[in-house]
Design an enzyme around this catalytic site. Structure first.
Site, PDB file in Angstrom:
ATOM      1  N   GLY A  18      46.231  54.945  27.719  1.00 48.35           N
ATOM      2  CA  GLY A  18      45.869  56.324  28.037  1.00 48.35           C
ATOM      3  C   GLY A  18      44.364  56.496  28.018  1.00 48.35           C
TER       4      GLY A  18
ATOM      5  NE  ARG B 138      48.031  57.586  21.010  1.00 48.86           N
ATOM      6  CZ  ARG B 138      47.129  58.495  20.656  1.00 48.86           C
ATOM      7  NH1 ARG B 138      46.443  58.322  19.540  1.00 48.86           N
ATOM      8  NH2 ARG B 138      46.903  59.545  21.403  1.00 48.86           N
TER       9      ARG B 138
ATOM     10  CG  LEU C 148      32.232  27.201  51.017  1.00 49.41           C
ATOM     11  CD1 LEU C 148      31.830  26.133  52.036  1.00 49.41           C
ATOM     12  CD2 LEU C 148      33.745  27.088  50.745  1.00 49.41           C
TER      13      LEU C 148
ATOM     14  CB  ILE D 153      50.092  50.983  27.810  1.00 49.31           C
ATOM     15  CG1 ILE D 153      51.312  50.674  28.674  1.00 49.31           C
ATOM     16  CG2 ILE D 153      50.460  50.971  26.325  1.00 49.31           C
ATOM     17  CD1 ILE D 153      51.844  49.250  28.556  1.00 49.31           C
TER      18      ILE D 153
ATOM     19  CG  PHE E  99      31.972  24.192  45.187  1.00 47.82           C
ATOM     20  CD1 PHE E  99      31.869  22.865  45.582  1.00 47.82           C
ATOM     21  CD2 PHE E  99      32.637  25.092  46.019  1.00 47.82           C
ATOM     22  CE1 PHE E  99      32.419  22.430  46.777  1.00 47.82           C
ATOM     23  CE2 PHE E  99      33.187  24.657  47.223  1.00 47.82           C
ATOM     24  CZ  PHE E  99      33.078  23.322  47.595  1.00 47.82           C
TER      25      PHE E  99
ATOM     26  CD  GLU F 156      36.578  29.650  42.984  1.00 51.49           C
ATOM     27  OE1 GLU F 156      37.108  28.643  43.477  1.00 51.49           O
ATOM     28  OE2 GLU F 156      35.398  29.680  42.605  1.00 51.49           O
TER      29      GLU F 156
ATOM     30  CG  PHE G 145      29.063  36.456  46.740  1.00 48.05           C
ATOM     31  CD1 PHE G 145      28.027  37.300  46.368  1.00 48.05           C
ATOM     32  CD2 PHE G 145      29.971  36.910  47.698  1.00 48.05           C
ATOM     33  CE1 PHE G 145      27.891  38.574  46.951  1.00 48.05           C
ATOM     34  CE2 PHE G 145      29.840  38.169  48.276  1.00 48.05           C
ATOM     35  CZ  PHE G 145      28.803  39.005  47.904  1.00 48.05           C
TER      36      PHE G 145
ATOM     37  N   GLY H 232      32.340  33.621  54.442  1.00 53.26           N
ATOM     38  CA  GLY H 232      33.076  33.963  53.234  1.00 53.26           C
ATOM     39  C   GLY H 232      34.454  33.370  53.350  1.00 53.26           C
TER      40      GLY H 232
END
Lengths: 384, 268, 400
Positions: free
Chosen positions: A341, A270, A127, A339, A125, A365, A158, A133
């Site tokens: 790290g 971990r 546009l 989480i 599509f 979008e 894009f 934009g």
């Protein structure tokens, strides 16, 4: 109100998950690095009918045209494996194939829809332009009538899947005055003389999904390729995007789910200070917040899909869903990297990819800002 | 021709285990699935159907939830599903299970064309029980020949020629007549996924038939717990021996220690 | 037919809940309650400390069999190229033990064509009797002929226990016989014992992919049949003893079988014999690549060992399929098993845990393989093996 999935939807979810884990997950990292969708996966997706997810069987689809929740579930599960495949299938179905099914003539369906639904061709599509934009009305690509043909000139940027698309839905300006009433959508075959693919973008996230510049130089398109009527383009484009956002929301939910699951797994495995890091409250809170955000987004997404299938107004709901889901995915991916790290920064773990992929969702979008604008305008127009 | 495929709903196996400390079952995230070998059986039936033309009928004995695996089989391409469900079937060992399945097959044949030739395909074994006894017992109950652990099969009129895994490295090629039963392992093919269109079609309710003990006119002494000769006495976690000596030191020292130990154990 | 919980007795301890493989029991008001998903498997009966659970069979159970008519332990063998399968000898060891407890005879049953000259040697494995059914066609294995002959023999002689190797062949004919005789059959056993109270056979086998062990009994039927996994029990010491041999000639013809054997194909590139190997060196995912497997091979060479591997190495095509050890491969019990870069998934462990001595080499100190290993080495196999290979070479030289 009913919150359980139907048996059909449950099976769609289960089978799509199994499929995605077997075929998509193993090549997701490689596809991200190569910036290309894997061809074997493409062939398998074709066999599974994912390219025709929300198209009726008579046009080569799977038949989810009346079950947008089911469609959302499929996108969610694909995206859980690889958000790049998720966006590809969501865009192909939501803003290319489905609009042709909904607005197209029988001839257009025969000529364009069947190939799209069967996955013989990918749809895009088109546009966005360099100067159009968030302001979609600023389209400058022109379509000038010449006999029973239109001549298209201009550039689109894009465009998701633009570089690999065989069928393009091109939004063009067919008059000078109030641009919103002078826009028309054309169905363009990528083999049409004068059409060419320009620069392929090197993106931050969903790198395996193709994003390209598309150049139209005296591209002659017959009048019967107008989708939904001349001058109807802007209104229709907005409706197409309303529907498309449900798919994007589902894509974000799937991506967020992947980030959450990776975090839970890691937090249980971990060990630091002689215990799994999941025992630490700092990690627990993060995981709880991630789960809440994703579940809220999932409910929003299903609600928008539900309204669509009921034939009710769903534009604002789909904006809310897309906004919530993209922010939930970002939150989850952010949390997942944190989480993990140091390991979260490494390519060996998928969470750094999730992080890059999630950022895309807040922008394409319709950015988060535009979604808020749509939602606020909707509310203010209605009044209290 | 009719091809009967017998399938079983099983828990995803790798996740179910016993916690050796508390001796309790751990069932984290166990989801019910079609027994893997049975998916190979369905795939084989569908391949034969595509090549020779046949009606593929899938049978399962189990609780009402087992309907799901019949739908999945239909989504893959099977024509009809038959769910044999009744509280009276519960607790069946392989003898009672094979009896019950045989009744359903006989009933279906009787109600269509009793003279029609047929083939029964089973997964060689189920991942929960691992017994592999239902296929041969079903063949015995139906009074038809069986070929177990089939690797490939050729169908020719009323004859089948099958390659059967016989020992680790030997394959026997066997010919037999229809009707017959074969069982397959996972090395025979790669089962297809149901397509989305298949999934949507599988939820047409006319495709599934339910049979209870009465429908099958089953002898109560031969079904379920009553019809079972074996019973579970107890379950427990596998015992793990080993004295867990971790050898430490430099690499050379470790190797020295190991060789010394093995000499002491009279192995080297 | 149902499962009953006596609320008076139930203490709400939850033992049954924890032992139910189908999640079909829950505690309601501190009493156990059976849910509809119950499969009547009976796994909850034994664990109940207060005997509050009973499994009730219907009144229509087939006429009770007279157990006193059934006597003796049988081992039925298969063979290939006139060589008796090892598992049969392993079963004779166990069978001797069981028949001594029961105070009955141990009988060895052979269906074959050319065993007349082998019988003396075979009779050293501790049985009391041999039944040898002879027919030229029994050179090969025919499913239906085995079923016919054996069923007749069993009906005539009424053994109480029948042991058969859990090979593709044993697992092919045993169920059909069980069906014919309506006898309880337990598949793929790894443990056999006699319950001292009831004198019933207790058959233990892995289930749920080896994650759970289940002990099965056949309280209401005779004979009690079991197929037994190869490589679990040890072959007995050979003894000189008087064995009575009963030879039965059968006049079978090829047309007596509905099936016809067309040919036998050998798929092996090399001769692999893991089941009989004294030493096995096996590699897992930790080996890293097909090239690096050469190191494992070298160790096997200097040790005179057979080479094996875990399932993943076969899937990755580092090894031939006939070298796969574990649940879906071969079960082995060598004197020495060296596991290199094998983490020890339960599916692998069930295939090798009966080895006399297990050496594990793995980088991960938490790898489950160390739980069953006698000697564990935490480290990189690519560094350790070259040193070990040199050391073994030295030992070999000194021996010469």
């Amino acid at each position: 109100m009913e919150f359980t999935l139907t048996e059909k939807q449950k099976m769609l979810k289960k089978i799509t998950r199994q499929f995605a884990e077997e075929f998509i997950v193993p090549v997701a990292r490689e596809s991200d690095e190569k910036q290309e969708l894997d061809d074997t996966v493409y062939q398998k997706m074709k066999e599974m009918n994912y390219f025709g997810a929300c198209i009726p069987e008579e046009y080569g689809g799977a038949g989810l045209h009346n079950d947008t929740i089911g469609f959302g579930i499929v996108i969610e599960e694909i995206s859980r494996a690889d958000a790049a495949w998720g966006i590809t299938i969501a865009v192909h179905n939501g803003v290319a194939a489905y609009p042709i099914y909904k607005y197209g003539t029988e001839d257009q369906k025969q000529e364009f829809l069947i190939d799209l639904a069967k996955g013989n061709k990918v749809g895009a599509f088109c546009l966005t332009e360099p100067n159009a934009g968030s302001d979609a009305a600023g389209v400058r690509l022109t379509a000038v009538k010449d006999g029973d043909e239109y001549v298209l000139n201009g550039t689109k940027i894009f465009a998701t899947s633009g570089g690999i698309a065989g069928t393009l839905l091109v939004v063009a300006k067919t008059g000078e005055k109030d641009s919103r009433k002078q826009m028309t959508v054309f169905l363009v075959d990528s083999k049409t003389p004068g059409y060419s693919v320009g620069v392929k973008e090197d993106k931050m996230g969903v790198r395996a999904s193709n994003t390209s510049e598309l150049v139209f130089q005296d591209v002659r398109v017959p009048e019967e390729n107008i989708l939904g009527g001349a001058g109807e383009g802007f209104k229709m484009a907005m409706k197409i995007l309303d529907f498309g956002r449900i798919g994007i929301a589902a894509q974000c939910v799937g991506l967020g789910q992947a980030a959450l699951e990776a975090s839970i797994k890691y937090a249980n495995e971990r060990v630091q200070f002689n215990q799994p890091i999941g025992r630490f409250q700092a990690i627990q809170w993060k995981i709880a917040d991630m789960a809440i955000a994703i579940e809220s987004a999932r409910l929003f997404t299903y609600k928008a899909a539900y309204l669509h299938d009921k034939g009710e107004q769903f534009g604002m709901a789909s904006s809310m869903a897309k906004l919530t889901a993209s922010e939930a995915a970002m939150q989850a991916a952010h949390g997942a990297v944190q989480i993990h790290g140091g390991y979260g920064l490494m390519k060996a773990y998928p969470v750094e990819r999730y992080f890059r992929d999630a950022k895309m969702g807040e922008i394409y979008e319709g950015t988060s800002e535009i979604q808020r604008l749509v939602i606020a305008n909707n509310l203010l127009r209605k009044g209290a | 021709m009719k091809i009967f495929v017998c399938v079983k709903q099983v828990p995803g196996v790798s996740e179910i285990k016993i916690d050796p400390k508390t001796n309790t079952l751990v069932r984290e995230g166990v989801e019910s699935v079609i027994n893997p070998n049975d998916r190979n059986a369905i795939e084989l039936a569908l391949t034969l159907k595509e090549k020779h033309g046949a009606e593929v009928l899938v049978l399962s004995m189990g609780p009402p939830q087992a309907e799901e695996i019949l739908r999945e089989s239909i989504a893959m391409g099977a024509d009809k599903g038959f769910l044999l469900t009744d509280r009276a079937f519960a607790g069946a060992d392989t003898l009672a299970t094979s009896y019950t399945l045989s009744l359903a097959i006989k009933k279906i044949l009787k109600e269509s064309d009793p003279e029609e030739k047929y083939l029964v395909i089973c997964g060689a074994q189920a991942i929960d029980g691992d017994t592999g006894q239902v296929p041969p017992e079903l063949a015995e109950e139906l009074g038809i020949p069986q070929i177990a652990y089939v690797l490939s099969i050729e169908l020719n009129e009323d004859k089948i020629v099958a390659e059967r895994k016989f020992r680790a490295v030997e394959i026997v090629v066997i010919e037999t007549k229809l009707p017959a039963l074969i069982s397959v392992l996972n090395d025979i093919n790669k089962p297809r996924y149901p397509s989305m269109a298949g999934i949507l079609k599988a939820h047409d309710n006319s495709k599934i038939t339910y049979y209870n003990a009465q429908d099958l006119n089953a002898d109560e002494a031969k079904i379920g717990l009553n019809g079972s000769s074996t019973e579970v006495w107890k379950i427990f976690a596998p015992e793990r021996k080993g004295n867990r000596v971790i050898l430490r030191g430099t690499l050379e020292e470790i190797v020295q220690q190991l060789c010394q130990n093995l000499k002491d154990d009279k192995i080297l | 037919m149902s499962i009953l919980i006596d609320d008076e007795l139930c203490t709400g301890c939850g033992s049954c809940v924890n032992n139910c493989p189908y999640s079909a029991i829950e505690l309601v008001n501190n009493k156990a309650k059976i849910l509809p998903s119950c499969n009547l498997c009976g796994a909850c009966v034994e664990p109940c400390p207060v005997e509050a659970i009973t499994l009730k069979r219907g009144a229509q159970k087939a006429a009770k069999v007279d157990f006193s008519q059934f006597k003796g332990v049988w081992v039925i063998t298969e063979h290939y190229k006139n060589i008796i399968h090892n598992v049969a000898f392993q079963l004779l060891g166990k069978g001797r033990e069981l028949s001594d407890i029961l105070g009955v005879d141990l009988t060895f049953v052979i269906l074959g064509a050319n065993f007349d000259n082998e019988l003396d040697e075979i009779s050293k494995y501790g049985m009391d009797k041999i039944i040898y059914v002879k027919s030229p066609i029994l050179k090969h294995y025919y499913s239906d002929l085995y079923v016919k002959v054996l069923s007749e023999l069993i009906i005539e002689n009424k053994p109480e226990i029948i042991l058969i190797g859990a090979t593709p062949t044993g697992r092919d004919f045993a169920p059909r016989i069980a069906k014919k005789l309506n006898a309880g059959l337990t598949a793929d056993c790894t443990g056999l014992a006699i319950n001292p109270e009831t004198m019933n056979l207790l058959q233990t086998r892995p289930t749920f992919g080896g994650n759970i062990m289940a002990t099965i009994r056949n309280p209401n039927s005779r004979p009690q049949m079991a197929t037994v996994r190869p490589g679990i029990f040890k072959e007995p010491q050979k003894v000189e003893k008087k064995v009575s041999v009963k030879k039965i000639d059968y006049a079978f013809e090829e047309k007596d079988s509905v099936s016809k054997i067309i040919k036998v194909i050998n798929t092996s590139k090399t001769h692999v014999n893991l089941e009989d190997a004294k030493i096995i060196v096996a590699g897992g995912r930790g080996v890293g690549s097909k090239e690096k497997f050469k190191l494992i091979e070298e160790l096997a060479d200097v040790l005179g060992a057979e080479l094996g591997g875990s399932r993943i190495t076969v899937e990755l095509n580092w090894l031939d399929p006939d070298r796969q050890i574990g649940q879906t491969g071969v079960t082995v019990s060598p004197k020495l098993y060296i596991a290199c870069g094998i983490s020890g998934a339960v599916q692998h462990i069930v295939g090798m845990e009966n080895s006399d001595v297990i050496v594990a080499i793995n980088k991960d100190p938490d790898a489950p393989i160390f739980h069953i290993a006698h000697y564990g080495i935490v480290g990189d196999l690519h560094e350790i093996l070259p040193i070990l290979i040199e050391e073994i070479k030295t030992i070999n030289l000194n021996k010469e």
